[in-house]
Design a protein around this motif. Structure first.
Motif, PDB file in Angstrom:
ATOM      1  N   ARG A  86     -65.887 -68.664  27.187  1.00  0.00           N
ATOM      2  CA  ARG A  86     -66.489 -69.096  25.800  1.00  0.00           C
ATOM      3  C   ARG A  86     -67.590 -68.452  25.620  1.00  0.00           C
ATOM      4  NH1 ARG A  86     -65.017 -73.663  22.898  1.00  0.00           N
ATOM      5  NH2 ARG A  86     -63.053 -74.665  23.497  1.00  0.00           N
ATOM      6  N   ALA A  87     -68.478 -68.281  26.520  1.00  0.00           N
ATOM      7  CA  ALA A  87     -69.945 -67.442  26.525  1.00  0.00           C
ATOM      8  C   ALA A  87     -69.632 -66.171  26.315  1.00  0.00           C
ATOM      9  CB  ALA A  87     -70.576 -67.495  27.838  1.00  0.00           C
ATOM     10  N   LYS A  88     -68.520 -65.292  26.770  1.00  0.00           N
ATOM     11  CA  LYS A  88     -68.259 -63.852  26.714  1.00  0.00           C
ATOM     12  C   LYS A  88     -67.861 -63.774  25.201  1.00  0.00           C
ATOM     13  CE  LYS A  88     -67.483 -63.155  31.446  1.00  0.00           C
ATOM     14  NZ  LYS A  88     -66.556 -62.720  32.518  1.00  0.00           N
ATOM     15  N   ALA A  89     -67.284 -64.743  24.638  1.00  0.00           N
ATOM     16  CA  ALA A  89     -66.529 -64.801  23.462  1.00  0.00           C
ATOM     17  C   ALA A  89     -67.517 -65.134  22.332  1.00  0.00           C
ATOM     18  CB  ALA A  89     -65.298 -65.579  23.363  1.00  0.00           C
ATOM     19  N   GLY A  90     -68.650 -65.466  22.691  1.00  0.00           N
ATOM     20  CA  GLY A  90     -69.962 -65.908  21.697  1.00  0.00           C
ATOM     21  C   GLY A  90     -69.564 -67.306  21.111  1.00  0.00           C
TER      22      GLY A  90
END
Length: 138
Positions: A86-90
């Motif tokens: 989720r963090a990598k996908a913003g």
């Protein structure tokens, strides 16, 4: 409804030096400590596998990881990989996901407050730890 502080596992009380015979649960289950840490489960992605490989051996070395704890560790690594995805996908975590991840970190003594409750299985120095109680330092 408030529930108060969550009970500490008996083996962690022994390691922390806070066990008291009058408060022990005589039939509490005990499981074998992990001595040889296994490979990561296949379903974990690279983030989950890295956490498994980095954290697991440290928990084994600290003598706090029992056989049944592998399931909770797997759950932690899976929650971590979802957080990273989720963090990598913003994207943000939901409040429930964030709370669950923090709770799992706490279970393994991975927050400053939780770390105070867990001690390693290392030998403690001999001597009277209360020898200087009541004395003022200069």
């Amino acid at each position: 409804m408030t529930r108060g502080r969550k009970p500490t596992a008996p083996h962690l009380k022994v390691l922390a030096g806070t066990t008291r015979p009058d408060r022990e649960v005589p039939d509490a289950p005990e499981y074998d400590l992990i001595e040889q840490f296994p490979d990561a489960p296949d379903h974990l992605n690279i983030d989950g596998q890295q956490m498994w490989a980095n954290l697991g051996p440290q928990l084994v070395k600290a003598r706090v990881l029992q056989v049944v704890d592998l399931y909770s560790l797997e759950q932690l690594c899976f929650a971590w990989q979802r957080f990273r995805q989720r963090a990598k996908a913003g994207m943000d975590l939901t409040a429930a996901e964030d709370s669950a991840l923090k709770a799992l970190f706490s279970e393994f003594g991975m927050t400053p407050a939780a770390r105070r409750k867990v001690a390693s299985g290392a030998e403690r120095p001999a001597g009277n730890k209360f020898a200087s109680n009541g004395k003022r330092s200069a």
